[in-house]
Motif scaffolding. Sequence first.
Motif, PDB file in Angstrom:
ATOM      1  N   LYS A 143       0.842  -1.202   0.000  1.00 54.18           N
ATOM      2  CA  LYS A 143       0.000   0.000   0.000  1.00 54.18           C
ATOM      3  C   LYS A 143       0.871   1.242   0.000  1.00 54.18           C
ATOM      4  O   LYS A 143       1.911   1.270   0.668  1.00 54.18           O
ATOM      5  N   ILE A 144       0.463   2.235  -0.762  1.00 55.79           N
ATOM      6  CA  ILE A 144       1.120   3.540  -0.719  1.00 55.79           C
ATOM      7  C   ILE A 144       0.358   4.405   0.280  1.00 55.79           C
ATOM      8  O   ILE A 144      -0.850   4.594   0.149  1.00 55.79           O
ATOM      9  N   LEU A 145       1.076   4.898   1.289  1.00 58.84           N
ATOM     10  CA  LEU A 145       0.403   5.646   2.348  1.00 58.84           C
ATOM     11  C   LEU A 145       1.340   6.702   2.924  1.00 58.84           C
ATOM     12  O   LEU A 145       2.319   6.370   3.583  1.00 58.84           O
ATOM     13  N   PRO A 146       1.081   7.979   2.672  1.00 57.01           N
ATOM     14  CA  PRO A 146       1.888   9.043   3.280  1.00 57.01           C
ATOM     15  C   PRO A 146       1.762   9.015   4.805  1.00 57.01           C
ATOM     16  O   PRO A 146       0.879   8.338   5.354  1.00 57.01           O
ATOM     17  N   VAL A 147       2.616   9.779   5.474  1.00 58.34           N
ATOM     18  CA  VAL A 147       2.607   9.750   6.943  1.00 58.34           C
ATOM     19  C   VAL A 147       1.420  10.490   7.536  1.00 58.34           C
ATOM     20  O   VAL A 147       1.070  10.288   8.687  1.00 58.34           O
ATOM     21  N   GLY A 148       0.806  11.355   6.756  1.00 57.99           N
ATOM     22  CA  GLY A 148      -0.373  12.072   7.245  1.00 57.99           C
ATOM     23  C   GLY A 148      -0.055  13.472   7.731  1.00 57.99           C
ATOM     24  O   GLY A 148       0.980  13.715   8.346  1.00 57.99           O
ATOM     25  N   VAL A 149      -0.947  14.384   7.441  1.00 58.18           N
ATOM     26  CA  VAL A 149      -0.816  15.782   7.864  1.00 58.18           C
ATOM     27  C   VAL A 149      -1.708  16.016   9.075  1.00 58.18           C
ATOM     28  O   VAL A 149      -2.890  15.664   9.063  1.00 58.18           O
ATOM     29  N   ASN A 150      -1.133  16.592  10.096  1.00 55.82           N
ATOM     30  CA  ASN A 150      -1.899  16.911  11.293  1.00 55.82           C
ATOM     31  C   ASN A 150      -2.777  18.133  11.009  1.00 55.82           C
ATOM     32  O   ASN A 150      -2.359  19.276  11.173  1.00 55.82           O
ATOM     33  N   ASP A 151      -4.012  17.874  10.560  1.00 53.23           N
ATOM     34  CA  ASP A 151      -4.878  18.977  10.148  1.00 53.23           C
ATOM     35  C   ASP A 151      -5.455  19.759  11.333  1.00 53.23           C
ATOM     36  O   ASP A 151      -6.159  20.755  11.140  1.00 53.23           O
ATOM     37  N   LYS A 152      -5.149  19.320  12.548  1.00 53.60           N
ATOM     38  CA  LYS A 152      -5.495  20.133  13.714  1.00 53.60           C
ATOM     39  C   LYS A 152      -4.483  21.267  13.894  1.00 53.60           C
ATOM     40  O   LYS A 152      -4.747  22.245  14.595  1.00 53.60           O
ATOM     41  N   VAL A 153      -3.321  21.085  13.266  1.00 55.42           N
ATOM     42  CA  VAL A 153      -2.259  22.098  13.341  1.00 55.42           C
ATOM     43  C   VAL A 153      -2.146  22.877  12.040  1.00 55.42           C
ATOM     44  O   VAL A 153      -2.067  24.103  12.035  1.00 55.42           O
ATOM     45  N   PHE A 154      -2.137  22.143  10.915  1.00 54.65           N
ATOM     46  CA  PHE A 154      -1.945  22.784   9.615  1.00 54.65           C
ATOM     47  C   PHE A 154      -3.292  22.972   8.926  1.00 54.65           C
ATOM     48  O   PHE A 154      -3.895  22.016   8.430  1.00 54.65           O
TER      49      PHE A 154
END
Length: 337
Positions: A143-154
């Motif tokens: 699976k291709i899976l980025p680490v994720g963006v903390n959308d509570k911060v950004f």
Amino acid sequence: MYPSKEKSFAGIFVKNQYEALKEIMLEDEVDIFFMKRKFTSKAGSVIKYIITFFRFFKILFKRYDIIHLHYFYPLIYIVYLYKLFYPNTKVIVTYHGSDVTKKINENNINKLKKISSIVDYHIPVGKALSEILEQKLNIKPNKILPVGVNDKVFFYEDKPKIFDFIYVGSFVSRKGVDVIIKALKNLDKSISVCFVGQGDYLKEIQELQKLNSNIKLYVGLSQDKIQHLIVQSKFLLLPTRNEGFPTSTIESMYCGVPVLVSDIPQTKEQVEDGVNGFIVPVDDVLALQNKMKELANINDEDYKVLVTNTLTFYKDISLTSVCNELIIIYRFLTKND
């Protein structure tokens, strides 16, 4: 990979992912083991790895259902050791970029191909990295899976722009910081640039600061303070030479800030030229310089279109979404245990 007092931004995405998983997986035990960054010289790096390997021995006294390794090389060796003691433990590896593109070479590739056989689930953070992984280790990613963006911060905020450009990350050659420095030496001093981070080119940036009051430098900032600076910038800069799936660019997009990147497969995977950002050739100082000059003077209407486009990209890779995907993978791997 984990942040430290010395490098507060290094591996912050691993820390975010770990803390988010702990919060979601309340009924499960989630632990973390990471290298402590107390040494920054080349000799110190060797010491750091030796200490890490010895610290890992206490982990051998506990069986985990899953070991999830971030950054394949060199810590795959201690995971290999762990697997000898606990052959039923499932191993997941998230490949981040240089652990594949730079760390795997003709001297170790055959050994690493063998060792990689212990891995039960392979997760490259981007499509381009996935292809390199197949070429080098003959591994078919699960699976291709980025680490994720903390959308509570950004997140987007409509703030006045005080910087034309911002760079966030390590001040190292791989990221093309030297290209930014060379471009700035030939740009009008009215163009404002903010640097956030630390690393090899810190002194060169400090020297630029002395000559140009429109160059600002921040070291050791928290993520919320970085967000505050990003939303006050028109564009994020990343003239990188090598990446896995850069996170700073996606964090910038979550803030509604378009990006200016170099022409490599990993950034072209994220950026559509002229739509949510702009692309210049790798190592081309003049091209970067000219594009920075052009974008510093972009008109308001064109910029608003870019911002609107930027906010529509990659909304499905928030930290929560990525962690929920990971939990599905964890459950899948352990369903018959």
